[in-house]
Motif scaffolding. Sequence first.
Motif, PDB file in Angstrom:
ATOM      1  N   THR A 229       8.950   1.979  -3.659  1.00  0.00           N
ATOM      2  CA  THR A 229       8.648   3.016  -4.518  1.00  0.00           C
ATOM      3  C   THR A 229       7.131   2.744  -5.263  1.00  0.00           C
ATOM      4  OG1 THR A 229      11.084   3.133  -5.240  1.00  0.00           O
ATOM      5  CG2 THR A 229       9.247   3.703  -6.919  1.00  0.00           C
ATOM      6  N   ASP A 230       6.363   3.372  -5.390  1.00  0.00           N
ATOM      7  CA  ASP A 230       5.067   3.309  -6.021  1.00  0.00           C
ATOM      8  C   ASP A 230       5.083   2.718  -7.348  1.00  0.00           C
ATOM      9  OD1 ASP A 230       2.440   3.140  -6.330  1.00  0.00           O
ATOM     10  OD2 ASP A 230       1.943   5.431  -6.335  1.00  0.00           O
ATOM     11  N   SER A 231       4.363   1.633  -7.610  1.00  0.00           N
ATOM     12  CA  SER A 231       4.321   1.177  -8.982  1.00  0.00           C
ATOM     13  C   SER A 231       3.133   0.213  -9.096  1.00  0.00           C
ATOM     14  CB  SER A 231       5.730   0.370  -9.373  1.00  0.00           C
ATOM     15  OG  SER A 231       5.908  -0.805  -8.402  1.00  0.00           O
ATOM     16  N   ALA A 234       4.094  -2.912  -6.786  1.00  0.00           N
ATOM     17  CA  ALA A 234       3.867  -2.648  -5.588  1.00  0.00           C
ATOM     18  C   ALA A 234       2.461  -2.595  -5.050  1.00  0.00           C
ATOM     19  CB  ALA A 234       4.462  -1.422  -5.084  1.00  0.00           C
ATOM     20  N   ARG A 235       1.711  -1.801  -5.751  1.00  0.00           N
ATOM     21  CA  ARG A 235       0.279  -1.853  -5.543  1.00  0.00           C
ATOM     22  C   ARG A 235      -0.357  -3.194  -5.439  1.00  0.00           C
ATOM     23  NH1 ARG A 235      -0.195   1.830  -9.634  1.00  0.00           N
ATOM     24  NH2 ARG A 235       0.742   3.693  -9.252  1.00  0.00           N
ATOM     25  N   ASP A 238       0.697  -4.867  -2.179  1.00  0.00           N
ATOM     26  CA  ASP A 238       0.035  -3.789  -1.218  1.00  0.00           C
ATOM     27  C   ASP A 238      -1.573  -4.488  -1.186  1.00  0.00           C
ATOM     28  OD1 ASP A 238      -0.120  -2.103   1.003  1.00  0.00           O
ATOM     29  OD2 ASP A 238      -1.328  -0.775  -0.391  1.00  0.00           O
ATOM     30  N   THR A 246       4.371   0.814   2.505  1.00  0.00           N
ATOM     31  CA  THR A 246       4.147   2.120   2.516  1.00  0.00           C
ATOM     32  C   THR A 246       4.461   2.525   0.970  1.00  0.00           C
ATOM     33  OG1 THR A 246       4.195   2.640   4.808  1.00  0.00           O
ATOM     34  CG2 THR A 246       4.512   4.677   3.067  1.00  0.00           C
ATOM     35  N   LEU A 247       3.625   2.923   0.036  1.00  0.00           N
ATOM     36  CA  LEU A 247       4.145   3.337  -1.275  1.00  0.00           C
ATOM     37  C   LEU A 247       4.296   4.786  -1.255  1.00  0.00           C
ATOM     38  CD1 LEU A 247       0.882   1.802  -3.176  1.00  0.00           C
ATOM     39  CD2 LEU A 247       3.093   0.456  -2.244  1.00  0.00           C
ATOM     40  N   GLY A 249       5.843   7.817  -3.554  1.00  0.00           N
ATOM     41  CA  GLY A 249       5.669   8.243  -4.943  1.00  0.00           C
ATOM     42  C   GLY A 249       7.148   8.991  -5.305  1.00  0.00           C
TER      43      GLY A 249
END
Length: 289
Positions: A229-231, A234-235, A238, A246-247, A249
């Motif tokens: 999950t994009d957050s 997570a970024r 990454d 893989t993020l 959204g």
Amino acid sequence: MKHLIVGPDGHGVTEYALGLARATGADVIREEAFTDAPLPDEPIHVTFTDHLFGDTAKTLLERLGPRPFSVSLHDIPQPEEGRERYERRAEIYRELADAAALAVVNSRHEARFFGGAVPSIYLPIPVIDSPFNPEPGTIGVLGFLYPGKGHEDLIAALPERRLRFLGAVSAGHEAWAATLSAEITGWLTDAELAREMGRIAVPACPHRHFSASGSLMTWLGAGRAVLVTDSDYAREIDAWLPGRLTLVGGGGWRDAVDTHEPRRVAPPAYGWAEVAEQWEEQWRFAGLT
């Protein structure tokens, strides 16, 4: 310096505490549940989450007394929990950080909770020997099951898919788990977990709100590319370990799963030795060793 380790074997925070003690050669004061037993008259290290120590800082601080202590803080409060719960938990964590000679978190994202005034040390990524035998169409989530970790999001986004949740249900959430339309393995030994991870085609970390994740590190340690999950967290990971995440959204799980190609990548060279080295440096800097 002795390490006070509280909680049941298998709990993520407890396992982190035990791993850190082994990696640094520390003596351990081990408790399944928090007590008020006297502590030795020397600096103490505590691996803390309010889920194991209770919803107040007072009892721990009273037990520690005037001795200097360090604390590894886990499950950092987040506003998404709801205002009342967040404010109650935030007071506990800030009180402990203010009293400690050294407070450490597991990501720069978590450090922002304290205004960036505490150091961060990433969770270790132990190499896991997981046979790569992905079964087509399987989507897997690691770790204890409890509401808000994103299991429901995957079920809603992928109702026809084969979802496998690799872990046990957290105590008190058995009725909730019984409503989930997915396969739940229950508790797994390390060897069983490694084998079951290898059967998953699409590793996923669908956590709605997270700021450090042992589950994510476990997937990475098995050399797997993961949907996350994009957050902010997570970024951050990454950027630290490019090419592995893989993020995803909001609303993007179906497309992400459909386009994911199961693959192995070399596990990052970042384990307990690197984590222990950073902790020992921080303890020296704080005058605790």
